[in-house]
Design a protein around this motif. Structure first.
Motif, PDB file in Angstrom:
ATOM      1  N   LYS A  21       8.929  -6.807  10.579  1.00  0.00           N
ATOM      2  CA  LYS A  21       9.846  -6.799   9.437  1.00  0.00           C
ATOM      3  C   LYS A  21       9.051  -7.013   8.168  1.00  0.00           C
ATOM      4  O   LYS A  21       8.321  -7.993   8.044  1.00  0.00           O
ATOM      5  N   ALA A  22       9.201  -6.091   7.205  1.00  0.00           N
ATOM      6  CA  ALA A  22       8.450  -6.166   5.956  1.00  0.00           C
ATOM      7  C   ALA A  22       9.342  -6.629   4.813  1.00  0.00           C
ATOM      8  O   ALA A  22      10.534  -6.298   4.763  1.00  0.00           O
ATOM      9  N   SER A  23       8.755  -7.366   3.895  1.00  0.00           N
ATOM     10  CA  SER A  23       9.467  -7.791   2.702  1.00  0.00           C
ATOM     11  C   SER A  23       8.470  -8.002   1.580  1.00  0.00           C
ATOM     12  O   SER A  23       7.284  -8.244   1.823  1.00  0.00           O
ATOM     13  N   GLY A  24       8.958  -7.890   0.347  1.00  0.00           N
ATOM     14  CA  GLY A  24       8.114  -8.175  -0.806  1.00  0.00           C
ATOM     15  C   GLY A  24       7.320  -7.004  -1.349  1.00  0.00           C
ATOM     16  O   GLY A  24       6.560  -7.168  -2.297  1.00  0.00           O
ATOM     17  N   PHE A  25       7.466  -5.832  -0.749  1.00  0.00           N
ATOM     18  CA  PHE A  25       6.808  -4.644  -1.287  1.00  0.00           C
ATOM     19  C   PHE A  25       7.649  -3.413  -0.952  1.00  0.00           C
ATOM     20  O   PHE A  25       8.553  -3.473  -0.106  1.00  0.00           O
TER      21      PHE A  25
END
Length: 119
Positions: A21-25
């Motif tokens: 899970k990716a976050s912040g970009f």
């Protein structure tokens, strides 16, 4: 930030699905890769997927071709690694990482998730 999950203990021949899970970009500007490192061995690239708007170009290491499938859910900013036909030699800590579509250097790394395959 990358959050990897889904590891566990499985018997040879079994399956696991890892999630990153990716976050912040901006997810669509990045390639997400999976790497693994077994005890006493160097880290190796397993698979990656480019989250370009109109394509999902993928790469697989020879050792996992035909057994692992990488996919991306852009609505959830999540990349999955479906691992089938697991072998004891797949045992390792698996990491996900992110690099921009035009770079070869991974800028972000998640924490590892342990995959153990028993014989």
């Amino acid at each position: 930030q990358l959050q990897a999950s889904g590891g566990g203990l499985v018997q040879a021949g079994g399956s696991l699905r890892l999630s990153c899970k990716a976050s912040g970009f901006r997810f669509g500007d990045y390639t997400i890769g999976w790497f693994r490192q077994a005890p006493g061995k160097e880290r190796e690239g397993v698979s990656c997927i480019a989250n370009a708007p109109d394509t999902d170009t993928t790469y697989y290491a020879e050792s996992v071709k035909g057994r692992f499938t990488i996919s991306s859910d852009k609505a959830k900013n999540t990349v999955y690694l479906q691992m089938n036909g697991l072998k004891p030699e797949d045992t390792a800590v698996y990491y996900c990482a992110a690099r921009t579509l035009v770079s070869m250097q991974y800028d972000y790394w998640g924490q590892g998730t342990q995959v153990t395959v028993s014989s």
